[in-house]
Design an enzyme around this catalytic site. Structure first.
Site, PDB file in Angstrom:
ATOM      1  N   HIS A  66      -8.075   8.250   1.046  1.00  8.82           N
ATOM      2  CA  HIS A  66      -7.906   7.330   2.180  1.00  8.82           C
ATOM      3  C   HIS A  66      -8.934   7.556   3.295  1.00  8.82           C
ATOM      4  O   HIS A  66      -8.587   7.653   4.476  1.00  8.82           O
ATOM      5  CB  HIS A  66      -6.489   7.456   2.759  1.00  8.82           C
ATOM      6  CG  HIS A  66      -6.006   6.206   3.433  1.00  8.82           C
ATOM      7  ND1 HIS A  66      -6.200   5.967   4.770  1.00  8.82           N
ATOM      8  CD2 HIS A  66      -5.348   5.124   2.958  1.00  8.82           C
ATOM      9  CE1 HIS A  66      -5.665   4.805   5.085  1.00  8.82           C
ATOM     10  NE2 HIS A  66      -5.148   4.264   4.005  1.00  8.82           N
ATOM     11  N   HIS A  81       3.876  -2.037   3.420  1.00  9.05           N
ATOM     12  CA  HIS A  81       3.844  -0.647   2.975  1.00  9.05           C
ATOM     13  C   HIS A  81       5.214  -0.262   2.421  1.00  9.05           C
ATOM     14  O   HIS A  81       6.213  -0.940   2.684  1.00  9.05           O
ATOM     15  CB  HIS A  81       3.458   0.284   4.131  1.00  9.05           C
ATOM     16  CG  HIS A  81       2.083   0.028   4.667  1.00  9.05           C
ATOM     17  ND1 HIS A  81       1.816  -0.975   5.585  1.00  9.05           N
ATOM     18  CD2 HIS A  81       0.894   0.624   4.413  1.00  9.05           C
ATOM     19  CE1 HIS A  81       0.526  -0.974   5.869  1.00  9.05           C
ATOM     20  NE2 HIS A  81      -0.068  -0.015   5.179  1.00  9.05           N
ATOM     21  N   HIS A 117      -6.622   2.374  -4.076  1.00  7.76           N
ATOM     22  CA  HIS A 117      -6.702   2.415  -2.611  1.00  7.76           C
ATOM     23  C   HIS A 117      -7.451   3.664  -2.161  1.00  7.76           C
ATOM     24  O   HIS A 117      -7.229   4.147  -1.062  1.00  7.76           O
ATOM     25  CB  HIS A 117      -5.291   2.380  -2.024  1.00  7.76           C
ATOM     26  CG  HIS A 117      -5.209   2.021  -0.567  1.00  7.76           C
ATOM     27  ND1 HIS A 117      -6.032   1.084   0.021  1.00  7.76           N
ATOM     28  CD2 HIS A 117      -4.387   2.478   0.429  1.00  7.76           C
ATOM     29  CE1 HIS A 117      -5.724   0.982   1.305  1.00  7.76           C
ATOM     30  NE2 HIS A 117      -4.742   1.813   1.589  1.00  7.76           N
ATOM     31  N   ASP A 174       0.849  -1.184   0.000  1.00  4.66           N
ATOM     32  CA  ASP A 174       0.000   0.000   0.000  1.00  4.66           C
ATOM     33  C   ASP A 174       0.888   1.237   0.000  1.00  4.66           C
ATOM     34  O   ASP A 174       1.829   1.334   0.790  1.00  4.66           O
ATOM     35  CB  ASP A 174      -0.904   0.026   1.236  1.00  4.66           C
ATOM     36  CG  ASP A 174      -2.035  -0.992   1.158  1.00  4.66           C
ATOM     37  OD1 ASP A 174      -2.846  -1.020   2.100  1.00  4.66           O
ATOM     38  OD2 ASP A 174      -2.104  -1.739   0.177  1.00  4.66           O
TER      39      ASP A 174
END
Length: 290
Positions: free
Chosen positions: A61, A153, A57, A6
């Site tokens: 966010h 990440h 994504h 991510d």
């Protein structure tokens, strides 16, 4: 195995991760936030040029389950417009931020052309900030096995250091590291109206993965070689079909479908009150404005 990254805040470590992946001939899925795409367009192009899959994504966010239908559509569309402008390819996978989704999020995402993907192993690299803990947390996770989806990440040095060890060691153990879409294809799964956490042989053979068309992968389900316990056969976390109206599997959920806070597996979203939700609220600090 599918190792996914991510990217929501910062890109100074992304190139190092790409180099590690190249060194071992591994392709993976990067789930990007629209704000990150705005800041690092050249890195988006680099990820794409090196043959990796790009997933959506969201644009900002947010907690998707708290948004209206139109706002969900905007989050998906705006982010994908940005990626398509840079690469010519529109994302088809969506990972809800914080692991926060419900029926509406899954259904709207599907209607907009996306399949939801979560994870079965969370490295917690954003929290540990320690390469040894990152590495050991994944290698010793009971969910590690054929069909697992790993979350990492790209923003911390320890994540890079962990990946340096993790990728060759997983390959040495016989795992093939693939993108999420390649995983679904290899497991003969046609992604559909669900939020996918894993593609374990046990959940495939027990009919807990929507869209599974059958195949030899299910044969390993009874001997535990997929890294799961027998209890996983009864788990709903393989399918995550969100038919219960929620679906916060932010830690991949336990094999028996229960949550760490002791709540039942009725799927109700605790809106931050459970231990895992609190962890992901903390995670938002790392993401900053991305």
């Amino acid at each position: 195995l599918a190792i996914s990254f991510d990217a929501s805040w910062g890109a100074d470590k992304t190139l190092s991760i790409l180099d590690i992946l190249d060194e071992h001939g591994v392709k993976t899925t990067f789930f990007l936030v629209g704000g990150w795409v705005d800041k690092y367009p050249d890195m988006v192009k680099e990820i794409f040029a090196r043959g990796h899959e790009i997933g959506n994504h969201s644009d900002t966010h947010p907690h998707m389950s708290q948004l209206s239908e139109s706002a969900i559509k905007d989050e998906l569309r705006i982010m994908s417009d940005k990626v398509e402008k840079l690469t010519g390819v529109r994302p088809t996978l969506f990972r809800p931020p914080y692991g926060d989704y419900n029926n509406r999020v899954v259904e709207v995402s599907r209607a907009e052309g996306y399949e939801c993907v979560q994870w079965s192993i969370d490295s917690l690299d954003w929290k540990y900030l320690d390469a040894d803990l990152d590495y050991n947390g994944i290698m010793n996770d009971s969910n590690l096995g054929d069909g697992a989806v790993i979350l990492m990440h790209d923003i911390h040095g320890p994540s890079v250091d962990a990946a340096l060890r993790l990728i060759p060691d997983l390959i040495a153990q016989g795992y093939k590291l693939v993108t999420v879409s390649e995983m679904a294809e290899a497991k003969n799964v046609t992604l559909q109206n669900a939020c996918y956490v894993d593609f374990w042989p046990s959940t495939l053979s027990n009919g807990d993965v929507p869209g599974y068309q059958g195949g030899s992968d299910a044969a390993a389900s009874t001997d535990g070689t997929d890294g799961t316990s027998d209890a996983s056969a009864d788990s709903s976390d393989g399918s995550t079909d969100s038919s219960d109206g929620s679906g916060d599997y932010s830690d991949g959920s336990s094999d028996d479908g229960s949550y760490d806070d002791g709540s039942s597996d009725d799927g109700s979203y605790d809106d931050g009150s459970s231990d895992d939700s609190e962890d992901y609220s903390d995670d938002s600090v790392d993401y900053g404005d991305g």
